[in-house]
Structures are given as C-alpha cells and as structure tokens.
Design a protein around this motif. Structure first.
Motif, PDB file in Angstrom:
ATOM      1  N   GLY A  45      10.518 -21.106  46.930  1.00 13.24           N
ATOM      2  CA  GLY A  45      10.498 -19.694  47.299  1.00 13.24           C
ATOM      3  C   GLY A  45      10.003 -19.503  48.727  1.00 13.24           C
ATOM      4  N   CYS A  79       5.257 -35.150  49.219  1.00 12.67           N
ATOM      5  CA  CYS A  79       5.711 -36.156  50.176  1.00 12.67           C
ATOM      6  C   CYS A  79       7.227 -36.218  50.195  1.00 12.67           C
ATOM      7  CB  CYS A  79       5.147 -37.531  49.826  1.00 12.67           C
ATOM      8  SG  CYS A  79       3.403 -37.657  50.220  1.00 12.67           S
ATOM      9  N   SER A  93      12.737 -19.093  41.135  1.00 13.73           N
ATOM     10  CA  SER A  93      12.191 -20.466  41.117  1.00 13.73           C
ATOM     11  C   SER A  93      11.105 -20.617  40.048  1.00 13.73           C
ATOM     12  CB  SER A  93      11.630 -20.834  42.495  1.00 13.73           C
ATOM     13  OG  SER A  93      10.451 -20.096  42.776  1.00 13.73           O
ATOM     14  N   PHE A 132       1.076 -37.945  36.218  1.00 10.48           N
ATOM     15  CA  PHE A 132       0.109 -38.647  37.068  1.00 10.48           C
ATOM     16  C   PHE A 132      -1.169 -37.849  37.195  1.00 10.48           C
ATOM     17  CE2 PHE A 132       1.309 -35.674  40.397  1.00 10.48           C
ATOM     18  CZ  PHE A 132       2.654 -35.450  40.133  1.00 10.48           C
ATOM     19  N   VAL A 167       8.423 -12.379  45.617  1.00 12.50           N
ATOM     20  CA  VAL A 167       7.499 -11.990  44.551  1.00 12.50           C
ATOM     21  C   VAL A 167       6.804 -13.225  44.019  1.00 12.50           C
ATOM     22  CG1 VAL A 167       7.280 -10.778  42.346  1.00 12.50           C
ATOM     23  CG2 VAL A 167       9.252 -10.317  43.813  1.00 12.50           C
ATOM     24  N   ALA A 174       3.192  -9.903  41.689  1.00 14.42           N
ATOM     25  CA  ALA A 174       3.489  -9.349  40.366  1.00 14.42           C
ATOM     26  C   ALA A 174       4.047 -10.472  39.513  1.00 14.42           C
ATOM     27  CB  ALA A 174       4.518  -8.231  40.472  1.00 14.42           C
ATOM     28  N   ALA A 184       3.560 -14.631  41.308  1.00 14.07           N
ATOM     29  CA  ALA A 184       2.606 -14.250  40.262  1.00 14.07           C
ATOM     30  C   ALA A 184       1.219 -14.099  40.873  1.00 14.07           C
ATOM     31  CB  ALA A 184       2.595 -15.322  39.185  1.00 14.07           C
ATOM     32  N   GLY A 210       8.918 -16.347  42.973  1.00 13.50           N
ATOM     33  CA  GLY A 210       8.097 -17.553  43.040  1.00 13.50           C
ATOM     34  C   GLY A 210       7.859 -17.947  44.482  1.00 13.50           C
ATOM     35  N   ALA A 211       6.595 -18.112  44.849  1.00 16.24           N
ATOM     36  CA  ALA A 211       6.266 -18.535  46.218  1.00 16.24           C
ATOM     37  C   ALA A 211       5.679 -19.933  46.182  1.00 16.24           C
ATOM     38  CB  ALA A 211       5.318 -17.539  46.870  1.00 16.24           C
ATOM     39  N   ALA A 245      12.782 -26.747  41.660  1.00 14.77           N
ATOM     40  CA  ALA A 245      12.765 -27.616  40.480  1.00 14.77           C
ATOM     41  C   ALA A 245      13.552 -26.961  39.345  1.00 14.77           C
ATOM     42  CB  ALA A 245      11.315 -27.880  40.063  1.00 14.77           C
ATOM     43  N   LEU A 292      15.070 -29.504  47.514  1.00 14.68           N
ATOM     44  CA  LEU A 292      14.984 -28.047  47.572  1.00 14.68           C
ATOM     45  C   LEU A 292      15.103 -27.544  49.009  1.00 14.68           C
ATOM     46  CD1 LEU A 292      11.893 -26.910  48.405  1.00 14.68           C
ATOM     47  CD2 LEU A 292      11.383 -27.738  46.128  1.00 14.68           C
ATOM     48  N   ARG A 351      -1.055 -28.811  45.359  1.00 14.01           N
ATOM     49  CA  ARG A 351      -0.341 -30.074  45.156  1.00 14.01           C
ATOM     50  C   ARG A 351      -0.077 -30.752  46.492  1.00 14.01           C
ATOM     51  NH1 ARG A 351       3.844 -26.518  43.001  1.00 14.01           N
ATOM     52  NH2 ARG A 351       2.300 -25.210  44.034  1.00 14.01           N
ATOM     53  N   ALA A 375       7.139 -24.182  46.608  1.00 14.15           N
ATOM     54  CA  ALA A 375       7.847 -24.874  47.691  1.00 14.15           C
ATOM     55  C   ALA A 375       9.205 -24.236  47.959  1.00 14.15           C
ATOM     56  CB  ALA A 375       8.016 -26.349  47.330  1.00 14.15           C
ATOM     57  N   LEU A 404      -0.120 -18.390  35.710  1.00 18.02           N
ATOM     58  CA  LEU A 404       1.266 -18.647  36.116  1.00 18.02           C
ATOM     59  C   LEU A 404       1.343 -19.402  37.444  1.00 18.02           C
ATOM     60  CD1 LEU A 404       2.884 -15.178  35.238  1.00 18.02           C
ATOM     61  CD2 LEU A 404       3.156 -17.321  33.992  1.00 18.02           C
ATOM     62  N   ARG A 405       0.254 -19.359  38.208  1.00 17.04           N
ATOM     63  CA  ARG A 405       0.239 -20.013  39.542  1.00 17.04           C
ATOM     64  C   ARG A 405      -0.146 -21.473  39.428  1.00 17.04           C
ATOM     65  NH1 ARG A 405      -1.932 -17.087  44.506  1.00 17.04           N
ATOM     66  NH2 ARG A 405      -0.599 -15.246  44.568  1.00 17.04           N
ATOM     67  N   PRO A 406       0.665 -22.372  39.970  1.00 17.98           N
ATOM     68  CA  PRO A 406       0.264 -23.788  39.942  1.00 17.98           C
ATOM     69  C   PRO A 406      -0.900 -24.035  40.901  1.00 17.98           C
ATOM     70  CG  PRO A 406       2.346 -23.528  41.130  1.00 17.98           C
ATOM     71  CD  PRO A 406       1.965 -22.158  40.647  1.00 17.98           C
TER      72      PRO A 406
HETATM   73  C1  LIG Z   1       1.115 -32.372  41.406  1.00 16.99           C
HETATM   74  C2  LIG Z   1       2.550 -32.480  41.870  1.00 16.99           C
HETATM   75  C3  LIG Z   1       2.861 -33.281  42.948  1.00 16.99           C
HETATM   76  C4  LIG Z   1       4.185 -33.382  43.386  1.00 16.99           C
HETATM   77  N1  LIG Z   1       4.465 -34.202  44.438  1.00 16.99           N
HETATM   78  C5  LIG Z   1       5.707 -34.260  44.904  1.00 16.99           C
HETATM   79  C6  LIG Z   1       6.006 -35.070  46.044  1.00 16.99           C
HETATM   80  O1  LIG Z   1       5.145 -35.774  46.584  1.00 16.99           O
HETATM   81  N2  LIG Z   1       7.273 -35.060  46.535  1.00 16.99           N
HETATM   82  C7  LIG Z   1       8.260 -34.305  45.964  1.00 16.99           C
HETATM   83  O2  LIG Z   1       9.389 -34.320  46.460  1.00 16.99           O
HETATM   84  N3  LIG Z   1       8.018 -33.574  44.862  1.00 16.99           N
HETATM   85  C8  LIG Z   1       6.775 -33.516  44.326  1.00 16.99           C
HETATM   86  N4  LIG Z   1       6.510 -32.752  43.227  1.00 16.99           N
HETATM   87  C9  LIG Z   1       7.637 -32.057  42.572  1.00 16.99           C
HETATM   88  C10 LIG Z   1       8.017 -30.714  43.249  1.00 16.99           C
HETATM   89  O3  LIG Z   1       8.207 -30.895  44.628  1.00 16.99           O
HETATM   90  C11 LIG Z   1       6.997 -29.641  43.043  1.00 16.99           C
HETATM   91  O4  LIG Z   1       6.874 -29.372  41.669  1.00 16.99           O
HETATM   92  C12 LIG Z   1       7.334 -28.346  43.782  1.00 16.99           C
HETATM   93  O5  LIG Z   1       6.213 -27.529  43.705  1.00 16.99           O
HETATM   94  C13 LIG Z   1       8.545 -27.625  43.224  1.00 16.99           C
HETATM   95  O6  LIG Z   1       8.711 -26.419  43.936  1.00 16.99           O
HETATM   96  P1  LIG Z   1       9.277 -25.123  43.240  1.00 16.99           P
HETATM   97  O7  LIG Z   1       9.237 -24.018  44.253  1.00 16.99           O
HETATM   98  O8  LIG Z   1      10.558 -25.412  42.586  1.00 16.99           O
HETATM   99  O9  LIG Z   1       8.245 -24.788  42.066  1.00 16.99           O
HETATM  100  P2  LIG Z   1       6.724 -24.368  42.232  1.00 16.99           P
HETATM  101  O10 LIG Z   1       6.173 -24.880  43.495  1.00 16.99           O
HETATM  102  O11 LIG Z   1       6.065 -24.721  40.948  1.00 16.99           O
HETATM  103  O12 LIG Z   1       6.782 -22.777  42.365  1.00 16.99           O
HETATM  104  C14 LIG Z   1       7.046 -21.917  41.281  1.00 16.99           C
HETATM  105  C15 LIG Z   1       6.458 -20.564  41.646  1.00 16.99           C
HETATM  106  O13 LIG Z   1       6.799 -19.627  40.624  1.00 16.99           O
HETATM  107  C16 LIG Z   1       5.694 -18.744  40.465  1.00 16.99           C
HETATM  108  N5  LIG Z   1       5.796 -18.130  39.166  1.00 16.99           N
HETATM  109  C17 LIG Z   1       5.718 -18.699  37.954  1.00 16.99           C
HETATM  110  N6  LIG Z   1       5.899 -17.785  36.992  1.00 16.99           N
HETATM  111  C18 LIG Z   1       6.080 -16.593  37.602  1.00 16.99           C
HETATM  112  C19 LIG Z   1       6.320 -15.262  37.166  1.00 16.99           C
HETATM  113  N7  LIG Z   1       6.419 -14.960  35.857  1.00 16.99           N
HETATM  114  N8  LIG Z   1       6.457 -14.279  38.085  1.00 16.99           N
HETATM  115  C20 LIG Z   1       6.377 -14.552  39.413  1.00 16.99           C
HETATM  116  N9  LIG Z   1       6.167 -15.795  39.902  1.00 16.99           N
HETATM  117  C21 LIG Z   1       6.023 -16.790  38.997  1.00 16.99           C
HETATM  118  C22 LIG Z   1       4.468 -19.618  40.634  1.00 16.99           C
HETATM  119  O14 LIG Z   1       3.345 -18.855  41.031  1.00 16.99           O
HETATM  120  C23 LIG Z   1       4.932 -20.585  41.736  1.00 16.99           C
HETATM  121  O15 LIG Z   1       4.573 -20.088  43.015  1.00 16.99           O
HETATM  122  C24 LIG Z   1       5.214 -32.648  42.740  1.00 16.99           C
HETATM  123  C25 LIG Z   1       4.887 -31.870  41.635  1.00 16.99           C
HETATM  124  C26 LIG Z   1       3.587 -31.781  41.199  1.00 16.99           C
HETATM  125  C27 LIG Z   1       3.292 -30.919  39.989  1.00 16.99           C
END
Ligand SMILES: Cc1cc2nc3c(=O)[nH]c(=O)nc-3n(C[C@H](O)[C@H](O)[C@H](O)COP(=O)(O)OP(=O)(O)OC[C@H]3O[C@@H](n4cnc5c(N)ncnc54)[C@H](O)[C@@H]3O)c2cc1C
Length: 394
Positions: free
Chosen positions: A15, A52, A152, A169, A37, A118, A39, A10-11, A277, A293, A49, A13, A44-46
């Motif tokens: 990763g 803050c 992640s 939201f 790695v 991938a 997606a 996961g790339a 998360a 994180l 965003r 926040a 699968l890609r968000p």
């Molecule tokens: C719209 C929005 C706004 C937010 N604002 C804030 C904020 O202001 N402050 C704050 O502290 N938090 C905020 N959050 C919460 C949190 O910080 C974010 O969700 C953050 O993106 C979490 O990071 P993460 O790396 O854990 O997950 P993500 O950023 O969701 O990354 C997960 C990664 O996994 C990859 N992935 C998924 N499935 C696969 C697969 N099968 N194979 C390979 N890769 C895969 C995706 O492509 C993605 O890159 C917000 C969340 C959202 C949704």
C-alpha cells in the motif's frame, strides 16, 4: 461520502509503495486523487518487520536502506561455507519503520494523496467503481467511493493448494560482547541447525556491525512452533552453533509466510484488485515478496498515470510458479534433501544468476541451466504427480 479516483487499502509494503508511486505530478501523465486507508494501531496492524531484497545500483527506497551486502553465504550441515560475491547486485535490508517514515514524509508533501485511519469492513462494487466501507475512530462508519480499489489486507484464509508449506521464523536483534559477525556478508542459509522431521530449517544472519546482527531461526515446514520452540531453537543456534557468547537481545521479530502453489486471484471485481502478499506477490519457493510487490505496484501506477485499466500483473511468471510448485512438492514429500539442494545451487550456479532466477528474470535456457543442478528423479516424479493432485484448503 468521501470520494477519490483510487482507494489503497492497507499501508504495509504494498500500500505504501503504491501510494508513493502515485504521489505528486509527473509531466505528461495523469495525477489521480488517492486515499490510503490503514487500520488504526491495534490487532489489524502488523508489527515492525525487516524486508530484504536484491537489486543493482540505486533504488527508489534507498534512503530507507539500513544495510546492504555484496557477499552472501550459505553453509551446508557440515563442511566449508559457500561464499558468493553478487556484484553488481546488492542484498538490501529495509526496516518497515524506516520505510513507513520515508514514505510518510514524501506523502505529507503530496497534494493528491490523503491518508485515513480506519478499519475497512467491506468493499462493494457499484457501477463504475466501488465503495469502501470503514469503521473510523470512535466507531464512526465511513464510506469512500473510488473508481479503483487496491486491497492489500491479508487474506483471511489461504486459497486451496496442492502444496502449502509455511516459512516461519523467529529472530533476535543481538549485541554481542565480542566481535562475532562479518559485516560484509549476509548469511542466507546456515543449515547447521537440527533438521525437523518434515521440511527444513536454517539460520539467517544479517550483520549490521561486528557486534550486531539480526539472527533468525527459520523453518520451511507444515506447522509453526510454539514460542518456547523458537526460543529453544534460537538459543541452541546462537550458543552452540555460532558460539556468540554473551548476547544482549535488543528486539525480536517473528513471521509466518505461506509458501503455496495456489493461484492467488488478483482481480476481485471489475474495479477491485488485490496487491502485495494478498495479490500473489510472494515467490512460492522462497517467501520473498518485497521485489514482487514493487513490480506489481510499479505497473499499476504506470497504468493509472496513463489512463489504462490498472489490473495488477502477476508478480511471477507461469513458468516460475510451475517450477516452484514442483520444488514445493519435492520438499513437502521429503523426496529432495532441501539443505543439499540449496547448497548445491549456491555452489554451482553463479550467485548473480541464481538471484535473477529467484526474481524470475532469467530466460528459459538459463532456467534449464539452473534446473539441471536439482536431482532429476525426485523433481520429475513430483512434476508428474502434480496434475493428479486435488487442491485442498489449508
Ligand atoms: C516478519 C516478516 C519478515 C519478512 N521479511 C521479508 C523479506 O526479508 N523479504 C521479502 O521479500 N519479504 C519478506 N516478508 C514477506 C512480505 O514482504 C511482507 O509480509 C510484507 O509486509 C507484505 O506486504 P503487504 O503490503 O502485502 O502486506 P502488509 O505489509 O502486511 O500490509 C497489510 C496492511 O493491511 C492493513 N490492514 C489489515 N487489515 C486491515 C483492515 N481491516 N482495514 C485497513 N487496513 C488493514 C495492515 O495495517 C497493514 O498495513 C516478511 C514478512 C514478515 C511477516
């Protein structure tokens, strides 16, 4: 078969942050080989965003910070707004696209980090490591063998909890015809929105200039709204509460962040861990995740560099999670009036201390000092009933 010391899945926040912290050489420390790695573009890609968080001084990712504020505002349902100067802290905003560009540029120059596109299908433990099973472009199966895996990917379902609320939201990046925003102040919670039957709602404004801002309608409640529901709520907020006048909507943002008292396991196997998360980095009472994180990935990278076992630490202490469980319960049962509580905290607790409290960086006495501004009866009742409540899958 591909091989690496570390696989980061996961790339987003988490990763990207971990890969960035592991990239390049540090004198006197190990330099593990890393495969990051993500997606391929698709479901699968968000989407983009806005993240803050707050910190004092310069930060590791400052080059990606779009805006920052030293004043925060909270508005009660009626009456004057509460403004707070948070110096020496700054409330910083990073857009995920800028973060991705900054980290990608640094990773390109890093000989020990390789990126791969991938979809990860499974992670299997093997002696002294794990295999990451993936589907690459064209449906080709690939396997990556790694000593350590940090996953992640979002959890498919939420772990069983006593209380789960959703922070959901929808926001508009707007441009207004007349100057409508105070670019020096971020509005964290504007409770002049109609309150839902269960939970609470507020407006959130991140102004980037007198004419431009991200304006969001947010609820902490059990269920998300329909697209029409968010549209109606935002139209009402921008037109009837903020009186913005003519508004051009430049882009939109939607999100759902679970606020849960469920313990989120970070250790999946002896070599496989969850981060971000998916690894419990979200502060249950606020939904803020980015700072948590960063703490997690900083600790993991330090352990890997020093050859220690890189188990991700909990992003939030047991005390912080216990207080959050009580608050979530009190909000979910409607025992506390959310707008009243948050406004009271912002009025009575110095803002820098409140922000340190929300980051879990206050000591027990400071926590008690913050806690005494919450209504004692409902909080004690919520605390007392928690141990007897079953944890249920949501
Ligand atoms: C719209 C929005 C706004 C937010 N604002 C804030 C904020 O202001 N402050 C704050 O502290 N938090 C905020 N959050 C919460 C949190 O910080 C974010 O969700 C953050 O993106 C979490 O990071 P993460 O790396 O854990 O997950 P993500 O950023 O969701 O990354 C997960 C990664 O996994 C990859 N992935 C998924 N499935 C696969 C697969 N099968 N194979 C390979 N890769 C895969 C995706 O492509 C993605 O890159 C917000 C969340 C959202 C949704």
């Amino acid at each position: 078969m591909l091989k690496a010391d570390v696989a980061v899945i996961g790339a987003g926040a988490a990763g990207l942050s971990l890969a960035h912290r592991l990239s390049g050489e540090v004198p006197g420390a190990l330099t593990p080989s890393v495969v990051l790695v993500d997606a391929p573009p698709g479901p699968l890609r968000p989407g983009p965003r806005t993240w803050c968080f707050w910190e004092s001084g310069r930060g590791r990712f400052d080059a990606a910070v779009r805006s920052q504020w030293h004043r925060l505002r909270v508005r009660p349902p009626s009456g004057p707004a509460v403004d707070a100067d948070i110096t020496p802290l700054r409330y910083k905003m990073i857009r995920s696209d800028d973060f991705e560009s900054l980290v990608s540029r640094d990773l390109r120059d890093s000989p020990n980090v390789r990126r791969l596109e991938a979809a990860v299908d499974a992670v299997e433990e093997v002696p002294a490591g794990a295999h990451v099973l993936m589907t690459a472009a064209g449906g080709r199966s690939r396997t990556l063998a790694a000593r350590w895996v940090f996953d992640s990917r979002p959890l498919g379902s939420l772990p069983a909890a006593r209380t789960t609320l959703l922070q959901h939201f929808h926001g508009w990046f707007v441009r207004t015809a007349r100057p409508a925003f105070d670019p020096g102040t971020a509005e964290l919670m504007d409770f002049r929105t109609p309150q839902p039957a269960s939970g609470l709602s507020f407006g959130y404004i991140l102004p980037t200039g007198p004419h431009e801002a991200l304006v969001e309608y947010t609820e902490f409640s059990p269920h998300v709204l329909t697209a029409d529901g968010y549209e109606t709520a935002l139209r009402h907020y921008t037109a009837d509460v903020l009186h913005l006048g003519d508004v051009e909507i430049l882009a939109t943002e939607t999100g759902v962040i679970p606020m849960t008292d469920a313990p989120v396991p970070r250790r999946v196997g002896s070599s496989v861990f969850r981060i971000g998360a998916a690894g419990g980095a979200t502060r249950p009472s606020t939904g803020y995740t980015f700072a948590g994180l960063q703490r997690q990935t900083r600790a993991v990278a330090a352990a890997l560099r020093q050859g220690r076992r890189p188990v991700p630490p909990a992003a939030h202490s047991v005390r912080a999670r216990t207080m959050d469980a009580v608050l979530l319960r009190a909000l979910a049962t409607g025992r506390v009036d959310g707008p009243d509580l948050f406004c009271r905290l912002f009025t009575r607790v110095p803002a820098p201390r409140l922000l340190r409290f929300l980051d879990g960086r206050t000591n027990l006495f400071e926590d008690l000092a913050v806690g005494r501004h919450a209504p004692a009866g409902p909080m004690l009742r919520s605390a007392a009933e928690l141990p007897g409540l079953p944890r249920r899958a949501t």
